[in-house]
Design a protein around this motif. Structure first.
Motif, PDB file in Angstrom:
ATOM      1  N   TYR A  15      13.500  -6.702  -0.702  1.00 47.67           N
ATOM      2  CA  TYR A  15      14.441  -6.510   0.496  1.00 47.67           C
ATOM      3  C   TYR A  15      13.745  -6.544   1.456  1.00 47.67           C
ATOM      4  N   LYS A  16      13.894  -7.263   2.116  1.00 46.47           N
ATOM      5  CA  LYS A  16      12.979  -7.668   3.624  1.00 46.47           C
ATOM      6  C   LYS A  16      13.195  -6.754   4.412  1.00 46.47           C
ATOM      7  N   PHE A  17      11.958  -6.519   5.281  1.00 42.83           N
ATOM      8  CA  PHE A  17      11.633  -5.264   6.479  1.00 42.83           C
ATOM      9  C   PHE A  17      11.497  -6.378   7.364  1.00 42.83           C
ATOM     10  N   THR A  18      11.023  -7.352   7.268  1.00 40.65           N
ATOM     11  CA  THR A  18      10.642  -8.551   8.543  1.00 40.65           C
ATOM     12  C   THR A  18      11.040 -10.038   7.972  1.00 40.65           C
ATOM     13  N   PHE A  21       8.129 -10.183   5.556  1.00 39.03           N
ATOM     14  CA  PHE A  21       7.287  -8.797   4.373  1.00 39.03           C
ATOM     15  C   PHE A  21       8.402  -8.669   3.625  1.00 39.03           C
ATOM     16  N   SER A  22       8.219  -8.172   2.254  1.00 40.31           N
ATOM     17  CA  SER A  22       9.644  -7.820   1.562  1.00 40.31           C
ATOM     18  C   SER A  22       8.505  -6.715   0.521  1.00 40.31           C
ATOM     19  N   PHE A  52       7.977  -2.217 -16.320  1.00 43.29           N
ATOM     20  CA  PHE A  52       8.648  -1.973 -14.871  1.00 43.29           C
ATOM     21  C   PHE A  52       7.422  -2.281 -13.987  1.00 43.29           C
ATOM     22  N   GLY A  53       7.448  -2.330 -12.807  1.00 43.96           N
ATOM     23  CA  GLY A  53       7.178  -1.830 -11.541  1.00 43.96           C
ATOM     24  C   GLY A  53       7.151  -2.002 -10.059  1.00 43.96           C
ATOM     25  N   LEU A  54       6.162  -2.134  -9.005  1.00 49.15           N
ATOM     26  CA  LEU A  54       6.811  -2.281  -8.137  1.00 49.15           C
ATOM     27  C   LEU A  54       6.125  -3.593  -7.802  1.00 49.15           C
ATOM     28  N   PHE A  55       6.730  -4.782  -6.072  1.00 45.69           N
ATOM     29  CA  PHE A  55       5.822  -5.046  -5.863  1.00 45.69           C
ATOM     30  C   PHE A  55       5.888  -5.630  -4.268  1.00 45.69           C
ATOM     31  N   THR A  56       5.277  -6.284  -4.226  1.00 43.07           N
ATOM     32  CA  THR A  56       5.427  -6.860  -1.930  1.00 43.07           C
ATOM     33  C   THR A  56       4.781  -7.649  -1.749  1.00 43.07           C
ATOM     34  N   ARG A  57       5.589  -8.542  -1.250  1.00 41.12           N
ATOM     35  CA  ARG A  57       5.177 -10.186  -1.140  1.00 41.12           C
ATOM     36  C   ARG A  57       4.632 -10.085   0.861  1.00 41.12           C
ATOM     37  N   TYR A  58       4.091 -10.907   1.359  1.00 43.56           N
ATOM     38  CA  TYR A  58       3.845 -11.188   2.534  1.00 43.56           C
ATOM     39  C   TYR A  58       4.253 -13.330   2.748  1.00 43.56           C
ATOM     40  N   LYS A  59       5.502 -13.680   3.432  1.00 46.97           N
ATOM     41  CA  LYS A  59       5.112 -15.049   3.432  1.00 46.97           C
ATOM     42  C   LYS A  59       4.573 -15.216   4.841  1.00 46.97           C
ATOM     43  N   GLY A  68       1.885  -9.057  -4.625  1.00 42.49           N
ATOM     44  CA  GLY A  68       0.788  -7.253  -4.993  1.00 42.49           C
ATOM     45  C   GLY A  68       1.784  -6.871  -5.786  1.00 42.49           C
ATOM     46  N   GLU A  69       1.343  -6.441  -6.461  1.00 43.45           N
ATOM     47  CA  GLU A  69       2.378  -5.971  -7.801  1.00 43.45           C
ATOM     48  C   GLU A  69       1.377  -4.757  -8.985  1.00 43.45           C
ATOM     49  N   PHE A  70       2.570  -3.647  -9.316  1.00 44.26           N
ATOM     50  CA  PHE A  70       1.905  -2.687  -9.798  1.00 44.26           C
ATOM     51  C   PHE A  70       2.607  -2.610 -10.727  1.00 44.26           C
ATOM     52  N   ASP A  71       2.493  -3.015 -12.369  1.00 43.64           N
ATOM     53  CA  ASP A  71       3.646  -2.160 -13.509  1.00 43.64           C
ATOM     54  C   ASP A  71       3.096  -1.537 -14.608  1.00 43.64           C
TER      55      ASP A  71
END
Length: 141
Positions: A15-18, A21-22, A52-59, A68-71
């Motif tokens: 999901y793109k928050f900005t 940032f997603s 399975f896990g969660l990720f975050t990205r900053y473009k 970044g990712e935790f799984d």
């Protein structure tokens, strides 16, 4: 002497928050099949791992991104024992991974990407490298 076939599929939904940032969930399924020769015998290895896990990205700079990712995932390895039909015995272990890295995205609506990451939770007493690379396709990232 031997051969290994490896196939992995890892869908991510973000999901793109900005615009830069997603974040979102990530699943992964990996399949490995191998055949090895040892003293005129063919040994067979087969494993399927899941994570399975969660990720975050900053473009930034339009085509580069921080990832970044935790799984939590299963890792299967051979024990060294040989079972019936020359199959190698396997053991599965569940591990937590904390990845951080840098990537490149070609920047179009339907694009390709590749990135390199380091696992900060990797064990020191393992043969598995803490560095991971991925290649994939994205839509509207």
């Amino acid at each position: 002497d031997g051969n290994v076939f490896y196939l992995g599929l890892s869908p991510m939904i973000g999901y793109k928050f900005t615009e830069s940032f997603s974040a979102g969930p990530r699943l992964s399924l990996d399949y490995v099949y191998g055949r090895f020769s040892l003293s005129n015998e063919i040994l067979k290895y087969r494993a399927a791992d899941f994570s399975f896990g969660l990720f975050t990205r900053y473009k930034f700079l339009k085509v580069l991104f921080l990832h970044g990712e935790f799984d939590r995932g299963s890792i299967t390895g051979a024990t060294g024992a040989i079972l019936a039909n020359n199959k190698l015995e396997t053991i599965t272990e569940w591990r937590n991974n904390l990845f951080a890295g840098l990537g490149y995205n070609s920047g179009q609506i339907l694009s390709y990407e590749f990135y390199l990451m380091y696992d900060f939770l990797a064990k020191n007493n393992t043969t598995q490298l803490p560095i991971s690379y991925r290649i994939g396709f994205t839509y509207n990232f």
